[in-house]
Design a protein around this motif. Structure first.
Motif, PDB file in Angstrom:
ATOM      1  N   ILE A  64      48.330  50.711  38.106  1.00  0.00           N
ATOM      2  CA  ILE A  64      47.247  50.677  39.078  1.00  0.00           C
ATOM      3  C   ILE A  64      45.942  50.779  38.314  1.00  0.00           C
ATOM      4  O   ILE A  64      45.720  51.726  37.567  1.00  0.00           O
ATOM      5  N   PHE A  65      45.093  49.826  38.504  1.00  0.00           N
ATOM      6  CA  PHE A  65      43.923  49.627  37.660  1.00  0.00           C
ATOM      7  C   PHE A  65      42.673  49.859  38.479  1.00  0.00           C
ATOM      8  O   PHE A  65      42.328  49.084  39.341  1.00  0.00           O
ATOM      9  N   SER A  66      41.992  50.950  38.232  1.00  0.00           N
ATOM     10  CA  SER A  66      40.753  51.209  38.959  1.00  0.00           C
ATOM     11  C   SER A  66      39.663  51.655  38.001  1.00  0.00           C
ATOM     12  O   SER A  66      38.922  50.845  37.486  1.00  0.00           O
ATOM     13  N   PHE A  67      39.589  52.931  37.738  1.00  0.00           N
ATOM     14  CA  PHE A  67      38.535  53.445  36.869  1.00  0.00           C
ATOM     15  C   PHE A  67      39.111  54.041  35.590  1.00  0.00           C
ATOM     16  O   PHE A  67      38.548  54.948  35.018  1.00  0.00           O
ATOM     17  N   ASN A  68      40.221  53.476  35.157  1.00  0.00           N
ATOM     18  CA  ASN A  68      40.816  53.942  33.915  1.00  0.00           C
ATOM     19  C   ASN A  68      39.854  53.727  32.758  1.00  0.00           C
ATOM     20  O   ASN A  68      39.207  52.686  32.673  1.00  0.00           O
ATOM     21  N   PRO A  69      39.779  54.696  31.868  1.00  0.00           N
ATOM     22  CA  PRO A  69      39.031  54.460  30.637  1.00  0.00           C
ATOM     23  C   PRO A  69      39.642  53.282  29.890  1.00  0.00           C
ATOM     24  O   PRO A  69      40.865  53.177  29.783  1.00  0.00           O
ATOM     25  N   MET A  70      38.809  52.396  29.396  1.00  0.00           N
ATOM     26  CA  MET A  70      39.305  51.252  28.670  1.00  0.00           C
ATOM     27  C   MET A  70      38.305  50.834  27.622  1.00  0.00           C
ATOM     28  O   MET A  70      37.125  51.162  27.720  1.00  0.00           O
ATOM     29  N   ALA A  71      38.787  50.133  26.641  1.00  0.00           N
ATOM     30  CA  ALA A  71      37.943  49.834  25.507  1.00  0.00           C
ATOM     31  C   ALA A  71      38.415  48.600  24.761  1.00  0.00           C
ATOM     32  O   ALA A  71      39.549  48.153  24.918  1.00  0.00           O
ATOM     33  N   TRP A  72      37.514  48.059  23.968  1.00  0.00           N
ATOM     34  CA  TRP A  72      37.823  47.045  22.971  1.00  0.00           C
ATOM     35  C   TRP A  72      37.634  47.676  21.590  1.00  0.00           C
ATOM     36  O   TRP A  72      36.607  48.313  21.329  1.00  0.00           O
ATOM     37  N   TYR A  73      38.627  47.467  20.752  1.00  0.00           N
ATOM     38  CA  TYR A  73      38.561  47.870  19.354  1.00  0.00           C
ATOM     39  C   TYR A  73      38.697  46.615  18.496  1.00  0.00           C
ATOM     40  O   TYR A  73      39.115  45.567  18.981  1.00  0.00           O
ATOM     41  N   ARG A  74      38.387  46.755  17.229  1.00  0.00           N
ATOM     42  CA  ARG A  74      38.620  45.661  16.289  1.00  0.00           C
ATOM     43  C   ARG A  74      39.056  46.221  14.947  1.00  0.00           C
ATOM     44  O   ARG A  74      38.746  47.358  14.606  1.00  0.00           O
ATOM     45  N   GLN A  75      39.755  45.376  14.225  1.00  0.00           N
ATOM     46  CA  GLN A  75      40.213  45.765  12.896  1.00  0.00           C
ATOM     47  C   GLN A  75      40.113  44.575  11.969  1.00  0.00           C
ATOM     48  O   GLN A  75      40.739  43.533  12.207  1.00  0.00           O
TER      49      GLN A  75
END
Length: 115
Positions: A28-39
């Motif tokens: 269930i996707f609402s206000f979950n913390p989320m991010a983009w990372y790179r390597q």
């Protein structure tokens, strides 16, 4: 089963733009913390942009003013608009989302910026 699938990477010249997408399924996707990372090769994975628990976006200094993170909760999508790309932005980009204390990761999408 939670899955994150990134897309939109590719080869672009310096100064160009790319728009990365991350499709989320299985939670269930609402206000979950989320991010983009790179390597980048030979380097540690680093945070590029994120939505914190407050819902506000936050950016690494290296991309501030050039990248924009956004999300579409209805479509369960997260985006990273990357403008004015530089060769040092070359890396594999990963999407991550947190749910119930667990961090889920995609397999990444490669971004290569030529000079």
């Amino acid at each position: 089963q939670v899955q994150l699938v990134e897309s939109g990477g590719g080869l672009v010249q310096a100064g160009g733009s790319l728009n990365l997408s991350c499709a989320v399924s299985g939670l269930i996707f609402s206000f979950n913390p989320m991010a983009w990372y790179r390597q980048a090769p030979g380097k540690q994975r680093e945070l590029v942009a994120e939505f914190t628990i407050t819902g506000r976006p936050s950016y690494a200094d290296s991309v501030k003013g050039r990248f924009i993170i956004s999300r579409d909760n209805a479509k369960k999508m997260v985006y990273l608009q990357m403008n004015s790309l530089k060769p040092e932005d070359t890396a594999t980009y990963y999407c991550t989302v947190q749910a119930m204390g667990v961090a889920y990761w995609g397999l990444g999408t490669q971004v290569t910026v030529s000079s």
